[in-house]
Design a protein around this motif. Structure first.
Motif, PDB file in Angstrom:
ATOM      1  N   ALA A  30     -28.513 -47.404  23.801  1.00  0.00           N
ATOM      2  CA  ALA A  30     -27.185 -46.776  23.801  1.00  0.00           C
ATOM      3  C   ALA A  30     -27.353 -45.261  23.743  1.00  0.00           C
ATOM      4  O   ALA A  30     -27.164 -44.639  22.689  1.00  0.00           O
ATOM      5  CB  ALA A  30     -26.370 -47.290  22.626  1.00  0.00           C
ATOM      6  N   PRO A  31     -27.693 -44.647  24.867  1.00  0.00           N
ATOM      7  CA  PRO A  31     -27.933 -43.207  24.861  1.00  0.00           C
ATOM      8  C   PRO A  31     -26.638 -42.402  24.712  1.00  0.00           C
ATOM      9  O   PRO A  31     -25.590 -42.807  25.207  1.00  0.00           O
ATOM     10  CB  PRO A  31     -28.577 -42.953  26.222  1.00  0.00           C
ATOM     11  CG  PRO A  31     -28.083 -44.062  27.083  1.00  0.00           C
ATOM     12  CD  PRO A  31     -27.917 -45.250  26.180  1.00  0.00           C
ATOM     13  N   ASP A  32     -26.728 -41.290  24.016  1.00  0.00           N
ATOM     14  CA  ASP A  32     -25.590 -40.380  23.906  1.00  0.00           C
ATOM     15  C   ASP A  32     -25.220 -39.857  25.286  1.00  0.00           C
ATOM     16  O   ASP A  32     -26.088 -39.611  26.124  1.00  0.00           O
ATOM     17  CB  ASP A  32     -25.942 -39.183  23.015  1.00  0.00           C
ATOM     18  CG  ASP A  32     -26.105 -39.559  21.550  1.00  0.00           C
ATOM     19  OD1 ASP A  32     -25.679 -40.663  21.163  1.00  0.00           O
ATOM     20  OD2 ASP A  32     -26.656 -38.733  20.794  1.00  0.00           O
ATOM     21  N   TYR A  46     -19.782 -44.161  30.122  1.00  0.00           N
ATOM     22  CA  TYR A  46     -18.840 -44.337  29.014  1.00  0.00           C
ATOM     23  C   TYR A  46     -17.486 -43.727  29.366  1.00  0.00           C
ATOM     24  O   TYR A  46     -17.414 -42.599  29.857  1.00  0.00           O
ATOM     25  CB  TYR A  46     -19.339 -43.654  27.736  1.00  0.00           C
ATOM     26  CG  TYR A  46     -20.634 -44.166  27.157  1.00  0.00           C
ATOM     27  CD1 TYR A  46     -21.053 -45.474  27.325  1.00  0.00           C
ATOM     28  CD2 TYR A  46     -21.441 -43.311  26.409  1.00  0.00           C
ATOM     29  CE1 TYR A  46     -22.246 -45.919  26.769  1.00  0.00           C
ATOM     30  CE2 TYR A  46     -22.626 -43.755  25.850  1.00  0.00           C
ATOM     31  CZ  TYR A  46     -23.027 -45.059  26.028  1.00  0.00           C
ATOM     32  OH  TYR A  46     -24.205 -45.490  25.476  1.00  0.00           O
ATOM     33  N   ARG A  47     -16.418 -44.443  29.085  1.00  0.00           N
ATOM     34  CA  ARG A  47     -15.062 -43.910  29.253  1.00  0.00           C
ATOM     35  C   ARG A  47     -14.572 -43.259  27.968  1.00  0.00           C
ATOM     36  O   ARG A  47     -13.841 -42.274  28.009  1.00  0.00           O
ATOM     37  CB  ARG A  47     -14.112 -45.028  29.656  1.00  0.00           C
ATOM     38  CG  ARG A  47     -14.388 -45.563  31.031  1.00  0.00           C
ATOM     39  CD  ARG A  47     -13.408 -46.636  31.386  1.00  0.00           C
ATOM     40  NE  ARG A  47     -13.754 -47.195  32.694  1.00  0.00           N
ATOM     41  CZ  ARG A  47     -13.072 -48.150  33.265  1.00  0.00           C
ATOM     42  NH1 ARG A  47     -12.017 -48.658  32.688  1.00  0.00           N
ATOM     43  NH2 ARG A  47     -13.442 -48.598  34.440  1.00  0.00           N
ATOM     44  N   GLY A  72     -16.843 -36.674  21.218  1.00  0.00           N
ATOM     45  CA  GLY A  72     -18.111 -36.094  21.629  1.00  0.00           C
ATOM     46  C   GLY A  72     -19.052 -37.086  22.270  1.00  0.00           C
ATOM     47  O   GLY A  72     -18.779 -38.281  22.334  1.00  0.00           O
ATOM     48  N   PRO A  73     -20.208 -36.598  22.739  1.00  0.00           N
ATOM     49  CA  PRO A  73     -21.134 -37.434  23.501  1.00  0.00           C
ATOM     50  C   PRO A  73     -21.808 -38.543  22.689  1.00  0.00           C
ATOM     51  O   PRO A  73     -22.301 -39.510  23.264  1.00  0.00           O
ATOM     52  CB  PRO A  73     -22.179 -36.444  24.030  1.00  0.00           C
ATOM     53  CG  PRO A  73     -22.071 -35.251  23.153  1.00  0.00           C
ATOM     54  CD  PRO A  73     -20.640 -35.204  22.670  1.00  0.00           C
ATOM     55  N   SER A  80     -24.268 -38.234  15.114  1.00  0.00           N
ATOM     56  CA  SER A  80     -25.199 -37.117  14.930  1.00  0.00           C
ATOM     57  C   SER A  80     -24.877 -36.279  13.701  1.00  0.00           C
ATOM     58  O   SER A  80     -25.778 -35.814  13.009  1.00  0.00           O
ATOM     59  CB  SER A  80     -25.183 -36.216  16.168  1.00  0.00           C
ATOM     60  OG  SER A  80     -25.632 -36.935  17.287  1.00  0.00           O
ATOM     61  N   ALA A  81     -23.604 -36.094  13.434  1.00  0.00           N
ATOM     62  CA  ALA A  81     -23.173 -35.263  12.311  1.00  0.00           C
ATOM     63  C   ALA A  81     -23.065 -36.090  11.025  1.00  0.00           C
ATOM     64  O   ALA A  81     -22.870 -37.306  11.082  1.00  0.00           O
ATOM     65  CB  ALA A  81     -21.819 -34.634  12.625  1.00  0.00           C
TER      66      ALA A  81
END
Length: 131
Positions: free
Chosen positions: A64-66, A71-72, A77-78, A118-119
């Motif tokens: 599941a890559p950023d 992706y819709r 964010g990515p 990520s955050a």
């Protein structure tokens, strides 16, 4: 319980869950641990070598890559949709047996909150002891 994550990766929560079990007074039963979010998950995995958990992140990065252009859903964010996919591939709840008033985990097992964003995020975990 609430936990502040550091961003993508795992965070041990075994001690906190064990404390809830010990305070419950239940000697034999089950503990259900559930995270109330759709972009993180829970897992039971290796508690000694952190490379195992880093390698698991590597596998999910590939699955599941950023920012995948297919992706819709991109509202936050990515990493948003990738985090939802990672959540579905893992789990929001785990069950552990309780015996003699303690978690019956194996020697090398630990309970981890797995942040897929990520955050850093504040995450709510519900722990229910049944016995």
């Amino acid at each position: 319980m609430t936990f502040q994550t550091r961003g993508r990766g795992t965070q041990a929560i075994t001690r906190e869950v064990a404390e809830v079990v010990a305070c419950s007074g239940i000697a034999c039963g089950l503990v259900q641990v559930f995270v109330q979010h759709t972009s993180c998950s829970l897992t039971i995995t290796e508690n000694a070598d952190p490379d195992v958990r880093r390698d698991l992140d590597t596998v999910l990065d590939r699955l599941a890559p950023d920012g995948d252009p297919a992706y819709r859903h991109k509202d936050e964010g990515p990493d948003d949709m990738a985090a939802h996919v990672r959540n579905v591939l893992t789990d929001t709840g785990i069950t552990v047996p309780v015996g003699a008033g303690r978690l019956l985990l194996g020697t090398w097992q630990g309970i981890f909150l797995w942040e897929h964003r990520s955050a850093p995020h504040r995450r709510t975990v519900v722990v229910t002891v049944i016995g």
